[in-house]
Design an enzyme around this catalytic site. Structure first.
Site, PDB file in Angstrom:
ATOM      1  CG  ASN A   7     -56.591 -35.077  -3.010  1.00  0.00           C
ATOM      2  OD1 ASN A   7     -56.209 -34.832  -1.863  1.00  0.00           O
ATOM      3  ND2 ASN A   7     -57.674 -35.797  -3.254  1.00  0.00           N
ATOM      4  CE  LYS A   9     -56.762 -39.245  -3.333  1.00  0.00           C
ATOM      5  NZ  LYS A   9     -57.371 -40.410  -3.954  1.00  0.00           N
ATOM      6  CG  HIS A  89     -62.032 -36.715  -2.958  1.00  0.00           C
ATOM      7  ND1 HIS A  89     -62.027 -38.059  -2.705  1.00  0.00           N
ATOM      8  CD2 HIS A  89     -61.121 -36.502  -3.942  1.00  0.00           C
ATOM      9  CE1 HIS A  89     -61.128 -38.636  -3.500  1.00  0.00           C
ATOM     10  NE2 HIS A  89     -60.554 -37.715  -4.259  1.00  0.00           N
ATOM     11  CD  GLU A  91     -60.030 -40.948  -1.627  1.00  0.00           C
ATOM     12  OE1 GLU A  91     -59.414 -40.040  -1.049  1.00  0.00           O
ATOM     13  OE2 GLU A  91     -59.581 -41.526  -2.639  1.00  0.00           O
ATOM     14  CD  GLU A 159     -61.153 -36.692  -8.332  1.00  0.00           C
ATOM     15  OE1 GLU A 159     -59.968 -36.688  -8.622  1.00  0.00           O
ATOM     16  OE2 GLU A 159     -61.574 -36.766  -7.166  1.00  0.00           O
ATOM     17  N   GLY A 165     -57.385 -44.138  -7.840  1.00  0.00           N
ATOM     18  CA  GLY A 165     -56.407 -45.008  -7.180  1.00  0.00           C
ATOM     19  C   GLY A 165     -56.373 -46.430  -7.715  1.00  0.00           C
ATOM     20  CB  SER A 195     -55.855 -43.888 -12.582  1.00  0.00           C
ATOM     21  OG  SER A 195     -56.245 -44.688 -11.488  1.00  0.00           O
ATOM     22  N   GLY A 217     -52.287 -40.054  -6.462  1.00  0.00           N
ATOM     23  CA  GLY A 217     -51.037 -40.801  -6.327  1.00  0.00           C
ATOM     24  C   GLY A 217     -49.831 -40.148  -7.006  1.00  0.00           C
TER      25      GLY A 217
HETATM   26  P1  PGA Z   1     -55.616 -40.852  -8.023  1.00  0.00           P
HETATM   27  O1  PGA Z   1     -56.575 -39.960  -7.120  1.00  0.00           O
HETATM   28  O2  PGA Z   1     -54.910 -39.935  -8.996  1.00  0.00           O
HETATM   29  O3  PGA Z   1     -54.666 -41.487  -7.060  1.00  0.00           O
HETATM   30  O4  PGA Z   1     -56.486 -41.840  -8.744  1.00  0.00           O
HETATM   31  C1  PGA Z   1     -57.300 -38.888  -7.664  1.00  0.00           C
HETATM   32  C2  PGA Z   1     -58.155 -38.225  -6.617  1.00  0.00           C
HETATM   33  O5  PGA Z   1     -58.746 -38.924  -5.785  1.00  0.00           O
HETATM   34  O6  PGA Z   1     -58.275 -36.980  -6.569  1.00  0.00           O
END
Ligand code: PGA
Length: 235
Positions: A7, A9, A89, A91, A159, A165, A195, A217
């Site tokens: 992803n 983002k 998601h 976010e 998640e 993140g 993460s 990330g």
């Molecule tokens: P992250 O994000 O690997 O940066 O923690 C995961 C996600 O939001 O899908």
């Protein structure tokens, strides 16, 4: 077959997105999916199509077309021959106020148009601290799938919000426990996200109920993402 999804983002210039797509390796065994910003999705698809890598978008609106400035629909994603859509998601829930009713409508639209879906669920740190995480995730799953009886095209990504993140991934055995809990509600593939990196991918993927990974990330760097793909090949 495991699912390894990246992803991206709201990151990368078009040039950087092209570079990253060109350098991602394919998998003989597992399904690799990229979720670039939707503006880049067709270009990315063109680059990776030979490599049997799937491409999706990070969000859609539930109507097919109309006066909804700034939105894209599942009809458009389907007609662009993209494969997947990410729905719910955290976010999107946090910054764009998506609730389970909206997410349910989005899920229905994706299914109507024959798109594959990764539905995201997960508790906040406060909810986990007070021991409410199973209840929260159960409610998210049940309200998102309300009125849906065919789950063939759905996968769920667990998640935990506190793991996204932050560099603090859920303990593999805790994630596994939650995955089993979700699978008992609805028997679909369950991905873990939060993460994930090349250091923790093996242990996470080795858990019985972890069917794949949704990576933020670490999916922006082809060396880490390819390493995770390689790890998934050897599980
Ligand atoms: P992250 O994000 O690997 O940066 O923690 C995961 C996600 O939001 O899908």
């Amino acid at each position: 077959m495991k699912i390894i999804a990246g992803n991206w983002k709201m990151n990368l210039s078009l040039e950087e997105a092209i570079f990253l797509s060109e350098n991602i390796t394919s998998s003989k065994k597992n399904e690799i999916i990229l979720f670039p910003p939707s503006l880049y999705a067709l270009k990315v698809k063109e680059i990776v199509s030979e490599k049997n890598i799937k491409v999706g978008v990070q969000n859609i609106f539930y109507e097919d077309f109309g006066a909804y400035t700034g939105e894209i629909s599942c009809m458009m994603v389907k007609s662009s021959k993209l494969d997947y859509v990410l729905i719910g998601h955290s976010e999107r829930r946090k910054y764009f106020f998506e609730d389970d009713i909206i997410i349910n409508k989005k899920l229905k639209s994706a299914i109507k148009h024959g798109l594959k879906v990764i539905l995201c669920v997960g508790e906040t740190l406060e909810e986990r601290k007070i021991g409410n995480h199973f209840e929260v995730v159960k409610n998210q799953v049940l309200s998102s799938i309300e009125g849906i009886d065919n789950f063939n095209s759905i996968a769920i990504a667990y998640e935990p919000v506190w793991a996204i993140g932050t560099g603090i991934n859920a303990k593999p055995e805790d994630a596994n426990e939650m995955h089993k809990f979700i699978k008992d509600i609805v028997n679909v593939k369950i991905l873990y996200g939060g993460s994930v990196n090349e250091k923790n991918a093996y242990e996470l993927l080795s858990q019985e109920y972890i069917d794949g990974l949704l990576i933020g990330g670490a999916s922006l760097n082809y060396i880490s993402f390819n390493k995770i793909i390689e790890i998934s090949e050897n599980i």
